[in-house]
Write a protein that holds these residues in place. Structure first.
Motif, PDB file in Angstrom:
ATOM      1  N   ILE A  34      -7.839   9.366   0.419  1.00 32.49           N
ATOM      2  CA  ILE A  34      -6.810   9.231  -0.612  1.00 32.49           C
ATOM      3  C   ILE A  34      -7.405   8.555  -1.850  1.00 32.49           C
ATOM      4  N   ALA A  35      -8.166   7.492  -1.632  1.00 31.41           N
ATOM      5  CA  ALA A  35      -8.792   6.777  -2.756  1.00 31.41           C
ATOM      6  C   ALA A  35      -9.727   7.705  -3.528  1.00 31.41           C
ATOM      7  N   ASP A  36     -10.541   8.466  -2.821  1.00 29.13           N
ATOM      8  CA  ASP A  36     -11.449   9.404  -3.478  1.00 29.13           C
ATOM      9  C   ASP A  36     -10.677  10.493  -4.231  1.00 29.13           C
ATOM     10  N   PHE A  37      -9.626  10.996  -3.622  1.00 31.28           N
ATOM     11  CA  PHE A  37      -8.834  12.059  -4.236  1.00 31.28           C
ATOM     12  C   PHE A  37      -8.234  11.601  -5.566  1.00 31.28           C
ATOM     13  N   TYR A  38      -7.683  10.398  -5.595  1.00 27.42           N
ATOM     14  CA  TYR A  38      -7.051   9.875  -6.807  1.00 27.42           C
ATOM     15  C   TYR A  38      -8.023   9.107  -7.702  1.00 27.42           C
ATOM     16  N   ASN A  39      -9.270   8.971  -7.256  1.00 24.27           N
ATOM     17  CA  ASN A  39     -10.289   8.244  -7.999  1.00 24.27           C
ATOM     18  C   ASN A  39      -9.859   6.793  -8.268  1.00 24.27           C
ATOM     19  N   VAL A  40      -9.400   6.138  -7.208  1.00 20.07           N
ATOM     20  CA  VAL A  40      -9.014   4.725  -7.262  1.00 20.07           C
ATOM     21  C   VAL A  40      -9.742   3.993  -6.145  1.00 20.07           C
ATOM     22  N   SER A  41      -9.725   2.683  -6.208  1.00 24.11           N
ATOM     23  CA  SER A  41     -10.361   1.908  -5.142  1.00 24.11           C
ATOM     24  C   SER A  41      -9.401   1.747  -3.963  1.00 24.11           C
ATOM     25  N   MET A  74       0.829  -1.189   0.000  1.00 24.82           N
ATOM     26  CA  MET A  74       0.000   0.000   0.000  1.00 24.82           C
ATOM     27  C   MET A  74       0.873   1.251   0.000  1.00 24.82           C
ATOM     28  N   TYR A  75       1.910   1.228   0.790  1.00 25.28           N
ATOM     29  CA  TYR A  75       2.710   2.433   0.953  1.00 25.28           C
ATOM     30  C   TYR A  75       3.369   2.842  -0.362  1.00 25.28           C
ATOM     31  N   ARG A  76       3.796   1.869  -1.123  1.00 24.45           N
ATOM     32  CA  ARG A  76       4.411   2.152  -2.427  1.00 24.45           C
ATOM     33  C   ARG A  76       3.404   2.831  -3.349  1.00 24.45           C
ATOM     34  N   ARG A  77       2.172   2.365  -3.307  1.00 24.84           N
ATOM     35  CA  ARG A  77       1.154   2.902  -4.223  1.00 24.84           C
ATOM     36  C   ARG A  77       0.798   4.347  -3.888  1.00 24.84           C
ATOM     37  N   ILE A  78       0.676   4.682  -2.617  1.00 24.51           N
ATOM     38  CA  ILE A  78       0.316   6.077  -2.316  1.00 24.51           C
ATOM     39  C   ILE A  78       1.460   7.012  -2.703  1.00 24.51           C
ATOM     40  N   ARG A  79       2.681   6.534  -2.578  1.00 28.82           N
ATOM     41  CA  ARG A  79       3.819   7.356  -2.998  1.00 28.82           C
ATOM     42  C   ARG A  79       3.836   7.506  -4.518  1.00 28.82           C
ATOM     43  N   GLU A  80       3.639   6.396  -5.234  1.00 30.67           N
ATOM     44  CA  GLU A  80       3.641   6.458  -6.697  1.00 30.67           C
ATOM     45  C   GLU A  80       2.541   7.369  -7.231  1.00 30.67           C
ATOM     46  N   LEU A  81       1.353   7.274  -6.649  1.00 32.69           N
ATOM     47  CA  LEU A  81       0.255   8.138  -7.083  1.00 32.69           C
ATOM     48  C   LEU A  81       0.588   9.605  -6.844  1.00 32.69           C
ATOM     49  N   ARG A  82       1.157   9.900  -5.676  1.00 28.71           N
ATOM     50  CA  ARG A  82       1.521  11.286  -5.364  1.00 28.71           C
ATOM     51  C   ARG A  82       2.562  11.796  -6.356  1.00 28.71           C
ATOM     52  N   LEU A 126      -4.517  -0.793  -1.288  1.00 30.37           N
ATOM     53  CA  LEU A 126      -4.075  -1.869  -0.401  1.00 30.37           C
ATOM     54  C   LEU A 126      -3.327  -2.973  -1.146  1.00 30.37           C
ATOM     55  N   ASP A 127      -3.131  -2.783  -2.451  1.00 24.55           N
ATOM     56  CA  ASP A 127      -2.394  -3.733  -3.293  1.00 24.55           C
ATOM     57  C   ASP A 127      -3.110  -5.082  -3.408  1.00 24.55           C
ATOM     58  N   ARG A 128      -4.447  -5.027  -3.338  1.00 23.63           N
ATOM     59  CA  ARG A 128      -5.249  -6.247  -3.487  1.00 23.63           C
ATOM     60  C   ARG A 128      -5.672  -6.465  -4.929  1.00 23.63           C
ATOM     61  N   THR A 129      -5.512  -5.436  -5.752  1.00 24.09           N
ATOM     62  CA  THR A 129      -5.839  -5.519  -7.172  1.00 24.09           C
ATOM     63  C   THR A 129      -4.983  -4.522  -7.926  1.00 24.09           C
ATOM     64  N   ASP A 130      -4.822  -4.771  -9.214  1.00 25.09           N
ATOM     65  CA  ASP A 130      -4.101  -3.819 -10.059  1.00 25.09           C
ATOM     66  C   ASP A 130      -5.059  -2.927 -10.835  1.00 25.09           C
ATOM     67  N   ILE A 131      -6.347  -3.109 -10.606  1.00 23.98           N
ATOM     68  CA  ILE A 131      -7.369  -2.299 -11.272  1.00 23.98           C
ATOM     69  C   ILE A 131      -7.590  -1.030 -10.448  1.00 23.98           C
ATOM     70  N   LYS A 132      -7.327   0.102 -11.057  1.00 28.09           N
ATOM     71  CA  LYS A 132      -7.443   1.370 -10.335  1.00 28.09           C
ATOM     72  C   LYS A 132      -8.878   1.838 -10.153  1.00 28.09           C
ATOM     73  N   LYS A 133      -9.731   1.531 -11.099  1.00 32.59           N
ATOM     74  CA  LYS A 133     -11.091   2.073 -11.119  1.00 32.59           C
ATOM     75  C   LYS A 133     -11.831   1.784  -9.811  1.00 32.59           C
ATOM     76  N   PRO A 134     -12.411   2.823  -9.209  1.00 27.78           N
ATOM     77  CA  PRO A 134     -13.157   2.592  -7.960  1.00 27.78           C
ATOM     78  C   PRO A 134     -14.484   1.888  -8.236  1.00 27.78           C
ATOM     79  N   TYR A 135     -15.010   1.295  -7.214  1.00 25.20           N
ATOM     80  CA  TYR A 135     -16.306   0.634  -7.313  1.00 25.20           C
ATOM     81  C   TYR A 135     -17.410   1.679  -7.386  1.00 25.20           C
TER      82      TYR A 135
END
Length: 77
Positions: free
Chosen positions: A48-55, A1-9, A60-69
């Motif tokens: 954070i998820a809402d801000f970046y429009n990701v799930s 998870m931590y890697r993803r929030i850094r990469e998105l930022r 949490l690195d449970r999927t590689d699909i960014k699109k939110p539900y």
């Protein structure tokens, strides 16, 4: 998870200070989120998820699909 929030930022050319202000924490706390030294609250994770429009699952690195539900249409209690 931590890697993803850094990469998105970084992909969005944002600073840790900017994200810290968005989450109402100081920059040092946000930095610790990115290194995994500090747990992210559910409220902050959702923000954070809402801000970046990701799930949250993407964060949490449970999927590689960014699109939110889709948002739930259930009435709030």
């Amino acid at each position: 998870m931590y890697r993803r929030i850094r990469e998105l930022r970084e992909d969005n050319d944002l600073t840790q200070t900017y994200m810290a202000k968005l989450l109402n924490v100081n920059q040092r706390t946000y930095s610790r989120y990115e290194t995994g030294e500090h747990e992210i609250s559910l409220a902050s994770l959702s923000k954070i998820a809402d801000f970046y429009n990701v799930s949250t699952d993407y964060l949490l690195d449970r999927t590689d699909i960014k699109k939110p539900y889709p948002k739930s249409k259930l009435p709030k209690s």
